[in-house]
Scaffold this motif. Structure first.
Motif, short mmCIF file in Angstrom:
data_model
loop_
_atom_site.label_atom_id
_atom_site.label_comp_id
_atom_site.label_asym_id
_atom_site.label_seq_id
_atom_site.Cartn_x
_atom_site.Cartn_y
_atom_site.Cartn_z
N LYS A 145 0.84 -1.20 0.00
CA LYS A 145 0.00 0.00 0.00
C LYS A 145 0.88 1.25 0.00
O LYS A 145 0.62 2.22 -0.73
N GLU A 146 1.94 1.22 0.83
CA GLU A 146 2.85 2.37 0.90
C GLU A 146 3.55 2.59 -0.44
O GLU A 146 3.75 3.73 -0.88
N MET A 147 3.95 1.49 -1.10
CA MET A 147 4.63 1.60 -2.39
C MET A 147 3.71 2.23 -3.45
O MET A 147 4.10 3.13 -4.19
N TYR A 148 2.46 1.74 -3.48
CA TYR A 148 1.51 2.28 -4.46
C TYR A 148 1.25 3.77 -4.22
O TYR A 148 1.23 4.59 -5.14
N ASN A 149 1.04 4.13 -2.95
CA ASN A 149 0.76 5.53 -2.61
C ASN A 149 1.96 6.43 -2.93
O ASN A 149 1.79 7.55 -3.42
N LYS A 150 3.15 5.91 -2.66
CA LYS A 150 4.36 6.68 -2.91
C LYS A 150 4.51 6.95 -4.41
O LYS A 150 4.78 8.08 -4.84
N ASN A 151 4.31 5.94 -5.23
CA ASN A 151 4.45 6.10 -6.68
C ASN A 151 3.30 6.92 -7.28
O ASN A 151 3.49 7.65 -8.25
N ALA A 152 2.10 6.78 -6.69
CA ALA A 152 0.98 7.59 -7.14
C ALA A 152 1.27 9.08 -6.88
O ALA A 152 0.95 9.94 -7.72
N LYS A 153 1.86 9.38 -5.75
CA LYS A 153 2.21 10.76 -5.42
C LYS A 153 3.27 11.30 -6.37
O LYS A 153 3.20 12.43 -6.85
N LYS A 154 4.29 10.47 -6.66
CA LYS A 154 5.35 10.89 -7.59
C LYS A 154 4.78 11.14 -8.99
O LYS A 154 5.14 12.13 -9.65
N LEU A 155 3.89 10.25 -9.42
CA LEU A 155 3.30 10.42 -10.75
C LEU A 155 2.43 11.66 -10.80
O LEU A 155 2.40 12.37 -11.82
N LYS A 156 1.72 11.94 -9.70
CA LYS A 156 0.89 13.13 -9.64
C LYS A 156 1.75 14.39 -9.76
O LYS A 156 1.39 15.36 -10.46
N GLU A 157 2.89 14.40 -9.09
CA GLU A 157 3.80 15.55 -9.18
C GLU A 157 4.33 15.71 -10.61
O GLU A 157 4.45 16.83 -11.11
N ALA A 158 4.64 14.59 -11.26
CA ALA A 158 5.12 14.64 -12.65
C ALA A 158 4.02 15.16 -13.58
O ALA A 158 4.29 15.96 -14.48
#
Length: 286
Positions: free
Chosen positions: A263-276
């Protein structure tokens, strides 16, 4: 010299003279005229017409007279560039007509404008109430510059701190079915790219009236045959939609999993993609 010969020779001579004087005067002569330019233009036109049709006149004297008035106009523009006092005297100053939604009646009378004429100028600016105007200035050449009150101005990207991509020059790469190779090179494209784009749009070069490449490198065309419906490619919008879908999928995966590390991995990558996405969104918006 008979009448017809006189008219033909003098007309050609004055056309060349007037063209030369206008060319020397610059593009300003083609814009709205100042008081001095208005008077000078009328005088030059009157001299030219009188000498062309005045069969007993000496048209070389007319050329000299036009040259003198043209010189005055040129000197007027030259001195106007160097001296503000000279500009103010010959061209006039801007006059405040409306301030804080209130009409300045004394200034309106001074400029010999009626309230009906003021309302007409405002309507040309899509303004129908003087109370909506923060500031209005009557320019020396008769134009009315209008600033609406802050709450009535259109919302801009800057107002909401929305980053937008810089807009660059649009290049016309096809005109009348012919490729403009210099413009194509300036746009950073080549003939091979152009052929592929035309093939994707389903049109041939000889049927293209005008083709332009925008700052994003997209080709827009207009065909001779108005019945042809040219599809508008939107690869940037599709890419943005795909990125948003990927980001949403990552968030859904995070909600669906029971593993805290996953869950933490998905949320972390979702946040990075949102910033991109936020960074590239101004460049991908159609």
């Amino acid at each position: 010299m008979n009448d017809w010969t006189h008219i033909i020779i003098s007309s050609v001579l004055f056309a060349v003279t007037l063209f030369t004087i206008t060319k020397i005067g610059g593009k300003k002569q083609l814009a709205e005229l100042s008081f001095f330019e208005y008077v000078s233009g009328i005088t030059i036109g009157s001299i030219a017409g009188e000498v062309i049709m005045g069969l007993d006149g000496n048209f070389f004297h007319g050329v000299l007279a036009i040259g003198i008035f043209g010189t005055f106009t040129y000197l007027h523009d030259l001195l106007g560039i160097k001296s503000k006092k000279f500009r103010d005297f010959f061209e006039g100053k801007a006059t405040v007509i409306i301030k804080d939604g209130k009409v300045m009646e004394d200034n309106l009378k001074k400029e010999k404008y009626t309230i009906d004429e003021l309302n007409s100028l405002l309507r040309q600016k899509n303004v129908f109430k003087t109370a909506d105007v923060e500031f209005a200035v009557l320019e020396p050449k008769g134009d009315l510059s209008v600033l609406l009150k802050k709450e009535l101005l259109p919302l801009t990207a800057k107002d909401i701190n929305l980053p937008v991509a810089a807009e660059k020059e649009t290049y016309t790469v096809i005109m009348d079915g012919n490729v403009l190779h210099d413009q194509l090179s300036s746009a950073g494209k080549n003939k091979g790219w152009l052929d592929i784009e035309l093939a994707n749009l389903g049109v041939t070069l000889d049927n293209v009236f005008i083709g332009q490449v925008d700052s994003y490198g997209k080709l827009f065309i207009d065909t001779y045959d108005d019945q042809i419906q040219v599809p508008t490619p939107k690869p940037r919008k599709l890419l943005l939609a795909m990125l948003n879908k990927c980001q949403a999928d990552l968030e859904l995966f995070a909600l669906a999993t029971e593993s805290s590390s996953t869950k933490e991995m998905y949320n972390k990558n979702a946040k990075k993609l949102k910033e991109a996405i936020n960074k590239v969104q101004p460049f991908l918006r159609e």
